[in-house]
Design an enzyme around this catalytic site. Structure first.
Site, PDB file in Angstrom:
ATOM      1  N   ASN B  23      36.344  32.367  34.309  1.00 56.89           N
ATOM      2  CA  ASN B  23      35.885  33.215  35.420  1.00 56.89           C
ATOM      3  C   ASN B  23      35.015  32.372  36.344  1.00 56.89           C
ATOM      4  O   ASN B  23      34.079  31.713  35.889  1.00 56.89           O
ATOM      5  CB  ASN B  23      35.087  34.413  34.908  1.00 56.89           C
ATOM      6  N   SER B  46      39.686  37.599  37.156  1.00 53.17           N
ATOM      7  CA  SER B  46      38.967  38.243  38.250  1.00 53.17           C
ATOM      8  C   SER B  46      38.469  39.571  37.698  1.00 53.17           C
ATOM      9  O   SER B  46      39.275  40.407  37.264  1.00 53.17           O
ATOM     10  CB  SER B  46      39.902  38.448  39.439  1.00 53.17           C
ATOM     11  N   GLU B  47      37.165  39.775  37.691  1.00 52.96           N
ATOM     12  CA  GLU B  47      36.601  40.867  36.897  1.00 52.96           C
ATOM     13  C   GLU B  47      36.956  42.256  37.413  1.00 52.96           C
ATOM     14  O   GLU B  47      36.725  43.249  36.736  1.00 52.96           O
ATOM     15  CB  GLU B  47      35.085  40.706  36.729  1.00 52.96           C
ATOM     16  N   ASN B  48      37.517  42.347  38.612  1.00 49.07           N
ATOM     17  CA  ASN B  48      37.971  43.660  39.090  1.00 49.07           C
ATOM     18  C   ASN B  48      39.294  44.075  38.443  1.00 49.07           C
ATOM     19  O   ASN B  48      39.786  45.171  38.717  1.00 49.07           O
ATOM     20  CB  ASN B  48      38.080  43.672  40.617  1.00 49.07           C
ATOM     21  N   SER B  88      38.469  44.903  31.503  1.00 54.01           N
ATOM     22  CA  SER B  88      38.083  43.619  32.065  1.00 54.01           C
ATOM     23  C   SER B  88      36.757  43.139  31.477  1.00 54.01           C
ATOM     24  O   SER B  88      36.602  41.964  31.129  1.00 54.01           O
ATOM     25  CB  SER B  88      37.960  43.746  33.588  1.00 54.01           C
TER      26      SER B  88
END
Lengths: 236, 211
Positions: B23, B46-48, B88
Site C-alpha cells: 500500500n 488501494s484501501e477504498n 479492505s
C-alpha cells in the site's frame, strides 16, 4: 409481500426521516454516493442528523449539500479534506466531528450490522482517537475498544439490484456501500438498474436482499469524478 | 547533494520483494510505482477497495467507478480484485499486506509517526493512515529530511498529534536511510545519499540514532 421497489427516491424515503436521526451513508469521496437519496434528505429539511460516512462529499456535491443547508449536527468520518465547508464548520464549532480511522469506521459498521456491540483494534492506540476509550492488553499488545455502529437508516448506492433487493456493486464504487447496507434498521438502496428476481446470478450477489428494505432506480447517472487523471498512449 | 524525490522513491522501492502486496500513501510514495522492475510481480492495494492497481487510464478508459484512495481515476490489472471497505481494512488490520510506504511530517526515534494533522493549521483527517501503520507488517516512511523552514523531521518526540506509536521500521529521506531490526531496537543510519556526510545528517536530525 409488499414490493421493495419504489417509483422515486422521495417515495423510497417516505416515513423514514425524523429530526435527530442517525444515518449511515455509503460512498468514498464522490464515488458510489447515494446522490438521489441525499437530494431527498436536503428537500425534506430533516435536521440535526448524525451521519457516519467516510467523508462528507465535496463542496456542494453529495453529503456536502447537507452541510450547506446546515442539516447535519454530527459527522463520524475519517477524512474532511477536499471539502472547505466541512473544515470551516468543524473549526468554527458549528459541526460536531468524531474523527474515526477509515478501517475502524468500516469495522464499527460491520460489527454494528452483525450484532457485535464492541471490538478491540490496534488502530489508534496512543493517538487522539484513543481519548476516553478503554485500552486492553492482549498477548503483550495494547488494543482500543471501539463501539459498533447501528443507525436508524442506511443509504447506499449499488450498480444493479433485483426486485428482491439483492445488490451488486461495480468496481471501487462498492467501497463503504457494502458495509453500510448492513449497519442500520432500514437500508434504502438506489441503483442504476433493477432487474426481475431471478435475473442475477446468486453466486455474484454482494449484498443479499435481507438487508435492503427499499429500492429505487436512480438512472441516468452523471457520475462526478473528483480528480480526472489520465496517461497518454506512449507513456506506460 | 542528496537524493531527489524520485531517488527517495527508488530507494524505498528496493525494499519491495517479488510477490509483495503493497500500500502506497500520497506524495513521494506514489512515485515508488515507477521503480518496480518488469520482472517483479507486485500487487498494489488501494484501501477504498482494490487489489491490483494499474496506471492512470487512457482518456477513453476513464471510469468514475474506478478510483484510488486519492480519488484519482486509475485502471485495473490482470489480477485485480474488488472488495468493500470492511474487507479492505480486514486485510490491513490482519497483517496480510507486506509493506506500506507513507509520507510523514515527523517521525520519532522510538518509531512514532505523525502525518495527519497540524493543529490550528491543517486538518484533513487520518483517512486510512492509522489503520495502515497499526496493521501492516512493515512500515517505511519516505520524507524530506527537514521541513520547508529547515526544521528536522526525525526527532526525539513528535510534537504533532500521532498517527501511530512505535510502528516505523525504516525512514528514507533525501539525505540518508535509517532502519532498525525490530521495534525494540534504535534506528541505525545504514546508508548516506551521494555527497552527504554523517556530520550533515547529525546537524539536521534531532533523534538519537546509531551511526
Amino acid at each position: 409481500m409488499a414490493s421493495k421497489v419504489f417509483p422515486d427516491a422521495a417515495a423510497a424515503l417516505d416515513g423514514l426521516l425524523f429530526d435527530g436521526m442517525q444515518i449511515c451513508s455509503g460512498g468514498f469521496g464522490v464515488c458510489g454516493i447515494p446522490e438521489r437519496l441525499i437530494d431527498v434528505l436536503v428537500e425534506s429539511g430533516v435536521r440535526d442528523i448524525t451521519i457516519a460516512s467516510n467523508n462528507c462529499g465535496i463542496d456542494g456535491v453529495g453529503l456536502g449539500k447537507l452541510l450547506l443547508t446546515k442539516q447535519i449536527r454530527k459527522m463520524m468520518s475519517s477524512y474532511i479534506g477536499g471539502n472547505a465547508e466541512f473544515e470551516r464548520q468543524f473549526l468554527s464549532g458549528e459541526l460536531e466531528l468524531e474523527f474515526c480511522p477509515q478501517g475502524t469506521l468500516a469495522e464499527r459498521c460491520r460489527a454494528g450490522g452483525a450484532g457485535i456491540p464492541a471490538f478491540y483494534t490496534r488502530t489508534g492506540v496512543g493517538t487522539l482517537v484513543a481519548e476516553g476509550k478503554e485500552v486492553r492488553n492482549f498477548g503483550g499488545e495494547d488494543y482500543l475498544m471501539e463501539r459498533g455502529i447501528f443507525a436508524d437508516l442506511a443509504i447506499v448506492k449499488a450498480w444493479k439490484a433485483d426486485e428482491s433487493g439483492n445488490l451488486i456493486f461495480r468496481k471501487t464504487a462498492r467501497n463503504f456501500n457494502e458495509v453500510m447496507a448492513t449497519a442500520a434498521k432500514v437500508c434504502v438502496a438506489e441503483v442504476e438498474e433493477i432487474v426481475p428476481t431471478g435475473c442475477l446470478e446468486p453466486d455474484s450477489i454482494h449484498i443479499p436482499g435481507i438487508y435492503v428494505k427499499r429500492l429505487v432506480c436512480g438512472a441516468p447517472y452523471d457520475k462526478v469524478i473528483e480528480f480526472r487523471t489520465t496517461r497518454t498512449e506512449d507513456a506506460v | 547533494m542528496g537524493w531527489s524525490r524520485d531517488q527517495i522513491a527508488a530507494r524505498a522501492a528496493q525494499e519491495i520483494g517479488d510477490g509483495y502486496y503493497v500500500n502506497l500513501g500520497i506524495g513521494i510514495p506514489t512515485l515508488v510505482v515507477d521503480h518496480i522492475g518488469p520482472d517483479q510481480d507486485v500487487t498494489f492495494h488501494s484501501e477504498n477497495g482494490l487489489l491490483g492497481m494499474g496506471p492512470f487510464p487512457l482518456e477513453h478508459e476513464v471510469d468514475a467507478d474506478l478510483i484510488n484512495a486519492g480519488k484519482q481515476t486509475i485502471t485495473e490489472t490482470a489480477n485485480s480484485a474488488y472488495f468493500g471497505s470492511a474487507s479492505s481494512f480486514a486485510m490491513v488490520r490482519g497483517g496480510h499486506l507486506d509493506i506500506t510506504i507513507l509520507g510523514a511530517m515527523e517521525v520519532s526515534e522510538g518509531g512514532d509517526i505523525a502525518n495527519w494533522m497540524i493543529p490550528g493549521k491543517s486538518i484533513k483527517g487520518m483517512g486510512g493512515a492509522m489503520d495502515l501503520v497499526a496493521g501492516v507488517r512493515r512500515v517505511i516512511v519516505t520524507m524530506e529530511h527537514v521541513s520547508k523552514d529547515g526544521t528536522p523531521k526525525f526527532v526525539r518526540e513528535c510534537a504533532l498529534p500521532l498517527t501511530g506509536v512505535n510502528c516505523v521500521d525504516m525512514i528514507v529521506t533525501d539525505l540518508c536511510v535509517f532502519a532498525r531490526e525490530d521495534r525494540q531496537s534504535p534506528f541505525q543510519l545504514i546508508e548516506l545519499a551521494p555527497n552527504v556526510t554523517l556530520d550533515h545528517v547529525k546537524t539536521n536530525t534531532r533523534a538519537f540514532f546509531e551511526a
